[in-house]
Design an enzyme around this catalytic site. Sequence first.
Site, PDB file in Angstrom:
ATOM      1  N   ASP A 130      -7.067  -1.390   7.095  1.00 29.28           N
ATOM      2  CA  ASP A 130      -6.524  -2.687   7.893  1.00 29.28           C
ATOM      3  C   ASP A 130      -8.365  -2.853   7.450  1.00 29.28           C
ATOM      4  OD1 ASP A 130      -4.419  -2.864   8.826  1.00 29.28           O
ATOM      5  OD2 ASP A 130      -5.007  -1.512  10.057  1.00 29.28           O
ATOM      6  N   ARG A 181      -3.472  -8.922   2.095  1.00 32.90           N
ATOM      7  CA  ARG A 181      -3.404  -9.485   3.606  1.00 32.90           C
ATOM      8  C   ARG A 181      -4.289  -9.849   3.920  1.00 32.90           C
ATOM      9  NH1 ARG A 181      -3.123  -5.417   8.339  1.00 32.90           N
ATOM     10  NH2 ARG A 181      -1.516  -5.032   7.374  1.00 32.90           N
TER      11      ARG A 181
HETATM   12  P1  FDA Z   1      -4.629 -17.881  16.014  1.00 33.68           P
HETATM   13  O1  FDA Z   1      -5.727 -16.574  16.630  1.00 33.68           O
HETATM   14  O2  FDA Z   1      -4.814 -18.903  16.192  1.00 33.68           O
HETATM   15  O3  FDA Z   1      -2.862 -18.315  17.246  1.00 33.68           O
HETATM   16  C1  FDA Z   1      -2.331 -18.980  17.072  1.00 33.68           C
HETATM   17  C2  FDA Z   1      -0.886 -18.198  17.660  1.00 33.68           C
HETATM   18  O4  FDA Z   1      -0.543 -17.529  17.710  1.00 33.68           O
HETATM   19  C3  FDA Z   1      -1.419 -19.227  19.507  1.00 33.68           C
HETATM   20  O5  FDA Z   1      -1.601 -20.768  20.182  1.00 33.68           O
HETATM   21  C4  FDA Z   1      -0.291 -18.256  20.274  1.00 33.68           C
HETATM   22  O6  FDA Z   1       0.795 -18.973  20.347  1.00 33.68           O
HETATM   23  C5  FDA Z   1      -0.474 -16.886  18.755  1.00 33.68           C
HETATM   24  N1  FDA Z   1      -0.261 -15.564  18.648  1.00 33.68           N
HETATM   25  C6  FDA Z   1      -2.229 -15.268  18.318  1.00 33.68           C
HETATM   26  N2  FDA Z   1      -2.161 -14.076  18.677  1.00 33.68           N
HETATM   27  C7  FDA Z   1      -1.474 -13.416  20.424  1.00 33.68           C
HETATM   28  C8  FDA Z   1      -1.339 -12.236  21.132  1.00 33.68           C
HETATM   29  N3  FDA Z   1      -2.530 -11.794  20.810  1.00 33.68           N
HETATM   30  N4  FDA Z   1      -0.363 -12.699  21.779  1.00 33.68           N
HETATM   31  C9  FDA Z   1       0.233 -13.372  21.794  1.00 33.68           C
HETATM   32  N5  FDA Z   1       0.264 -14.849  20.770  1.00 33.68           N
HETATM   33  C10 FDA Z   1      -0.434 -14.174  20.115  1.00 33.68           C
HETATM   34  N6  FDA Z   1      -7.336  -8.588  12.077  1.00 33.68           N
HETATM   35  C11 FDA Z   1      -8.768  -8.098  11.563  1.00 33.68           C
HETATM   36  O7  FDA Z   1      -9.724  -8.380  11.674  1.00 33.68           O
HETATM   37  N7  FDA Z   1      -8.468  -6.922  10.494  1.00 33.68           N
HETATM   38  C12 FDA Z   1      -6.794  -6.432  10.464  1.00 33.68           C
HETATM   39  O8  FDA Z   1      -6.809  -5.551   9.463  1.00 33.68           O
HETATM   40  C13 FDA Z   1      -5.557  -7.104  10.862  1.00 33.68           C
HETATM   41  N8  FDA Z   1      -4.440  -7.401  10.820  1.00 33.68           N
HETATM   42  C14 FDA Z   1      -3.864  -8.056  10.839  1.00 33.68           C
HETATM   43  C15 FDA Z   1      -1.825  -7.970  10.815  1.00 33.68           C
HETATM   44  C16 FDA Z   1      -1.367  -8.692  10.832  1.00 33.68           C
HETATM   45  C17 FDA Z   1       0.106  -8.959  10.521  1.00 33.68           C
HETATM   46  C18 FDA Z   1      -1.361  -9.447  11.975  1.00 33.68           C
HETATM   47  C19 FDA Z   1      -0.618 -10.549  12.510  1.00 33.68           C
HETATM   48  C20 FDA Z   1      -3.279  -9.970  12.402  1.00 33.68           C
HETATM   49  C21 FDA Z   1      -3.962  -8.582  11.569  1.00 33.68           C
HETATM   50  N9  FDA Z   1      -4.791  -9.232  12.475  1.00 33.68           N
HETATM   51  C22 FDA Z   1      -6.998  -8.111  12.159  1.00 33.68           C
HETATM   52  C23 FDA Z   1      -5.533  -9.966  13.609  1.00 33.68           C
HETATM   53  C24 FDA Z   1      -5.924 -11.317  12.859  1.00 33.68           C
HETATM   54  O9  FDA Z   1      -7.154 -11.065  12.186  1.00 33.68           O
HETATM   55  C25 FDA Z   1      -6.271 -12.050  13.948  1.00 33.68           C
HETATM   56  O10 FDA Z   1      -6.432 -11.723  14.922  1.00 33.68           O
HETATM   57  C26 FDA Z   1      -4.827 -12.877  15.009  1.00 33.68           C
HETATM   58  O11 FDA Z   1      -3.296 -12.562  13.774  1.00 33.68           O
HETATM   59  C27 FDA Z   1      -4.388 -14.269  15.952  1.00 33.68           C
HETATM   60  O12 FDA Z   1      -4.782 -14.548  14.679  1.00 33.68           O
HETATM   61  P2  FDA Z   1      -3.898 -15.702  14.480  1.00 33.68           P
HETATM   62  O13 FDA Z   1      -3.557 -15.726  12.856  1.00 33.68           O
HETATM   63  O14 FDA Z   1      -2.132 -15.525  14.980  1.00 33.68           O
HETATM   64  O15 FDA Z   1      -3.914 -17.245  14.870  1.00 33.68           O
END
Ligand code: FDA
Length: 318
Positions: A130, A181
């Site tokens: 991570d 990732r």
């Molecule tokens: P964005 O934040 O724009 O959200 C898009 C939509 O997704 C929102 O409008 C909502 O509908 C939904 N959503 C997003 N987060 C949500 C939540 N917590 N609860 C409910 N709904 C939510 N980061 C990092 O810094 N280091 C890492 O190693 C990882 N590893 C990782 C693994 C995996 C499998 C995922 C999916 C994510 C990570 N992350 C991470 C976290 C990542 O950086 C990020 O903070 C979150 O995924 C939220 O960003 P989105 O891309 O979902 O888009």
Amino acid sequence: MLKEAFLFLSGNRLAKTVAMHAPGARSMALRFVAGESLDDAISAARALNKSGMTVSLDYLGESVHSKAEARDAADVYIGLMNRIAKEKLNANVSMKLTQMGQDIDDAFLRENAGRVLDCGKQHDMFVRLDMESSDYTDRTLDFFRNIWAEGYRNVGIVLQSYLFRSETDVSEANALLARVRLCKGAYKEPPEVAFPEKSDVDVNYVKLMQMLLTNGNYPGIATHDEAMIDAAKAFVKEHDIPNSAFEFQMLYGVRRDLQQQLVREGYNLRVYVPFGGAWYAYLMRRLAERPANVFFVANAIVRESPVGRLFGRKTQRK
Ligand code: FDA
């Protein structure tokens, strides 16, 4: 504003002590965490596998400063991997290097995290490193390069589209054919290193995703953002990239509807499943991503309070 507040709280010790003892806090964490025990994690993985999803299991913990604690965390990972192999689950693991001793010393980190990587090698199981805040990006990528140079191939990294540097890091990873990732990034970063505007983070996400889909090795497109997912779907269609060449990844408990939809559409979907007692910082980051989650949390607390339980019983009698 709320986002900043939660990211601040994620690193605050006093807030952590208060939250860990607050009534209802544990049940609120359970929205995003499979449970505290190894058995909880295995049950969640089994259920997700049954519904056509693969899994990456994360034993919660970070910022560890004692060797004993870091060794214990590595032991849990080894037990976990042995169990995944024994039960033939379609799962791998994700770990944070600060949990393995990154803040202690490099030799210790190599030895301790190396035990997990060796166990992975033995089971032919992938270990994702991570990515934490930008204070650790160089050290995490250095660790990865060294391990890769030693010949480990069951290991991959995470790159964050909010960092200016990530385009260079994606190119380097692609040159090695290392598995990446791609996520947006979950930490509070200064404007010197990261795009302050979400729109720029999103534009960069699409750019890096396309680089990974074109020249990378089985990238993990980790997002719940439908705009990013639609951009990935359109790009692979346009460039005849098969679904077997990449996977979408989402967090346990987030957008389950979208997770199921992607599986129905024939895409590979991996769910990141955290477990363990150290859920506080993880929960604060999830709240920061979507402050509306606070209402789920408040609801959970109210339901657990004596008034809420009374109300719940009354409602059931109806
Ligand atoms: P964005 O934040 O724009 O959200 C898009 C939509 O997704 C929102 O409008 C909502 O509908 C939904 N959503 C997003 N987060 C949500 C939540 N917590 N609860 C409910 N709904 C939510 N980061 C990092 O810094 N280091 C890492 O190693 C990882 N590893 C990782 C693994 C995996 C499998 C995922 C999916 C994510 C990570 N992350 C991470 C976290 C990542 O950086 C990020 O903070 C979150 O995924 C939220 O960003 P989105 O891309 O979902 O888009």
